[in-house]
Scaffold this active site. Structure first.
Site, PDB file in Angstrom:
ATOM      1  N   ASP A  31       0.742  -1.200   0.008  1.00 11.44           N
ATOM      2  CA  ASP A  31       0.186   0.035   0.064  1.00 11.44           C
ATOM      3  C   ASP A  31       0.848   1.245   0.188  1.00 11.44           C
ATOM      4  OD1 ASP A  31      -2.272   2.142   0.628  1.00 11.44           O
ATOM      5  OD2 ASP A  31      -3.382   0.289   1.301  1.00 11.44           O
ATOM      6  N   LYS A  84     -10.663   6.008  -6.236  1.00  9.58           N
ATOM      7  CA  LYS A  84     -11.928   5.315  -6.333  1.00  9.58           C
ATOM      8  C   LYS A  84     -12.778   6.566  -6.167  1.00  9.58           C
ATOM      9  CE  LYS A  84     -12.260   4.577  -1.359  1.00  9.58           C
ATOM     10  NZ  LYS A  84     -12.811   3.792  -0.207  1.00  9.58           N
ATOM     11  N   SER A 124     -16.463  -2.836  -9.638  1.00 10.11           N
ATOM     12  CA  SER A 124     -17.637  -2.289  -9.077  1.00 10.11           C
ATOM     13  C   SER A 124     -18.988  -2.344 -10.035  1.00 10.11           C
ATOM     14  CB  SER A 124     -17.232  -0.899  -8.903  1.00 10.11           C
ATOM     15  OG  SER A 124     -18.166   0.118  -8.845  1.00 10.11           O
ATOM     16  N   THR A 126     -20.551   0.025 -10.797  1.00 13.46           N
ATOM     17  CA  THR A 126     -20.397   1.306 -11.920  1.00 13.46           C
ATOM     18  C   THR A 126     -20.328   0.787 -13.409  1.00 13.46           C
ATOM     19  OG1 THR A 126     -18.060   1.464 -11.437  1.00 13.46           O
ATOM     20  CG2 THR A 126     -19.584   2.934 -10.266  1.00 13.46           C
ATOM     21  N   TYR A 148     -13.731   6.835 -13.175  1.00  9.24           N
ATOM     22  CA  TYR A 148     -13.648   5.998 -12.450  1.00  9.24           C
ATOM     23  C   TYR A 148     -14.029   4.528 -12.748  1.00  9.24           C
ATOM     24  CZ  TYR A 148     -14.687   2.818  -8.261  1.00  9.24           C
ATOM     25  OH  TYR A 148     -14.798   1.690  -7.772  1.00  9.24           O
ATOM     26  N   LYS A 152     -12.444   0.602 -14.141  1.00 10.96           N
ATOM     27  CA  LYS A 152     -12.785  -0.895 -13.875  1.00 10.96           C
ATOM     28  C   LYS A 152     -13.260  -1.423 -14.820  1.00 10.96           C
ATOM     29  CE  LYS A 152     -12.399  -0.246  -9.266  1.00 10.96           C
ATOM     30  NZ  LYS A 152     -11.351  -1.153  -8.420  1.00 10.96           N
ATOM     31  N   ASN A 198     -18.871   8.826   0.149  1.00 11.87           N
ATOM     32  CA  ASN A 198     -20.009   8.021   0.435  1.00 11.87           C
ATOM     33  C   ASN A 198     -21.139   8.517   1.382  1.00 11.87           C
ATOM     34  OD1 ASN A 198     -18.694   6.464  -1.647  1.00 11.87           O
ATOM     35  ND2 ASN A 198     -17.514   5.410  -0.251  1.00 11.87           N
ATOM     36  N   ASP A 294     -26.355  10.231 -11.901  1.00  7.49           N
ATOM     37  CA  ASP A 294     -27.193   9.313 -10.847  1.00  7.49           C
ATOM     38  C   ASP A 294     -28.110   8.863 -11.187  1.00  7.49           C
ATOM     39  OD1 ASP A 294     -25.393   9.698  -8.933  1.00  7.49           O
ATOM     40  OD2 ASP A 294     -26.234  10.816  -7.517  1.00  7.49           O
TER      41      ASP A 294
END
Length: 335
Positions: A31, A84, A124, A126, A148, A152, A198, A294
């Site tokens: 990390d 993210k 994800s 998404t 983002y 993915k 979030n 959204d």
């Protein structure tokens, strides 16, 4: 078995490390702390009473990754490392494409060098873009509405190509819906930097008095109360899904995709009400304009994970609220 966890100090990564250690795996974490803190790994060891090996390095650094693989007998990789934040990705797409996609390419290149071809990838929901119906199954058309999500989606396609070129690989792609909650110990949880992206950490910060009120984006969606509906899932259930996926890839070859969700949709107001009920804390809120991109409803069909991985979510919405609040109370300023 030695498992490398990239981004293992992050929100989901740290919970997965707990489950791996408790299952008897030896855990190696890499990390760079771009979105996490070393304290999370200390607490993982505290919770489990077990040691994990840690390297502070960036997955874009090929030499650093080669060192990690040469010093350990890694058999599988669980890959979380990546940026993210949807909003941030729109502002700085080049950074997201470089970090998420190039980082994954470097990782896969080094894995191939050391003949490690077992991978669980953190994807994800998404990647479903704006689905025409719910619940969402793995065979639905894929698209993305922001950089983002595109990273993915591109990584999923890259992994498909890698497997097509070399059938020795075994890859599980896990598409998460909306992870919330925290470990029941209250020692590890979601610790966002600055203003939370979030919903749940924003709610807990309002409950703590750190923020004045919650903004709910849109109240005219075609849902039971007008607010957006999402599939909220406990982060510990998500973590257990990774163990099931790891068990599967160790026994097989191929590439498979799985939804990790509960299959139940809760609106933003449902979540607020459940949190208030679980914690006896009032959450003041205002209705704001809907955010661009959204969608009204997004929840999973999780049957494939149940059938093939023998995994399903066990914790309910009250568990999620109580555990998220416990982490916030125990860590008012984060780690």
């Amino acid at each position: 078995m030695e498992v490398l966890v990239t981004g293992g100090a992050g929100y989901i990564g740290s919970h997965v490390c707990v489950e791996l250690l408790n299952s008897g795996c030896e855990v190696i974490v890499v990390d760079n702390f771009a979105n996490s803190k070393p304290e999370a790994l200390k607490r993982v060891q505290e919770i489990t009473g077990k040691y994990l090996k840690f390297y502070e390095a960036d997955i874009l650094d090929k030499l650093a990754l080669e060192k990690i693989f040469s010093e350990n007998n890694i058999e599988a990789v669980i890959h979380f490392a990546g940026f993210k934040a949807v909003g941030e990705s729109i502002k700085i797409p080049i950074l997201y494409y470089n970090n998420n996609i190039t980082g994954t390419l470097v990782l896969c290149e080094v894995m191939k060098m050391y003949n490690v071809k077992k991978l669980v990838f953190s994807s994800s929901a998404t990647v479903y873009g704006m689905p025409k119906r719910v619940p969402i199954s793995e065979h639905f058309p894929l698209s993305a509405t922001n950089p983002y999500g595109r990273t993915k989606l591109m990584i999923e396609e890259i992994l498909q190509d890698i497997y097509a070129s070399d059938k020795q690989w075994s890859v599980a792609i896990l598409r998460y819906f909306n992870p919330i909650g925290a470990h029941e110990s209250g020692r590890i949880g979601e610790d966002p930097r600055g203003i939370p992206n979030n919903l749940m950490p924003f709610i807990t910060q309002v409950a703590m008095g750190k923020r004045e009120k919650l903004s709910i984006f849109g109240s005219n969606y075609a849902t039971h109360d007008g607010t957006g509906v999402r599939d909220y899932i406990h982060v510990v259930d998500i973590a257990k899904g990774h163990l099931k996926a790891l068990e599967k890839i160790m026994k097989t070859r191929g590439i498979e995709t799985y939804n990790l969700g509960t299959g139940v949709g809760y609106s933003v107001l449902d979540l607020v009400k459940n949190f208030e009920k679980a914690t006896n804390k009032k959450i003041p809120y205002v209705i704001s304009e809907p955010r661009l991109g959204d969608i009204a409803e997004c929840y999973a069909n999780p049957i494939k994970a149940k059938t093939i991985l023998n995994w399903s979510a066990e914790k309910n919405i009250q568990d999620m609220c109580i555990d998220a609040w416990r982490f916030q109370v125990n860590n008012p300023e984060g780690y």
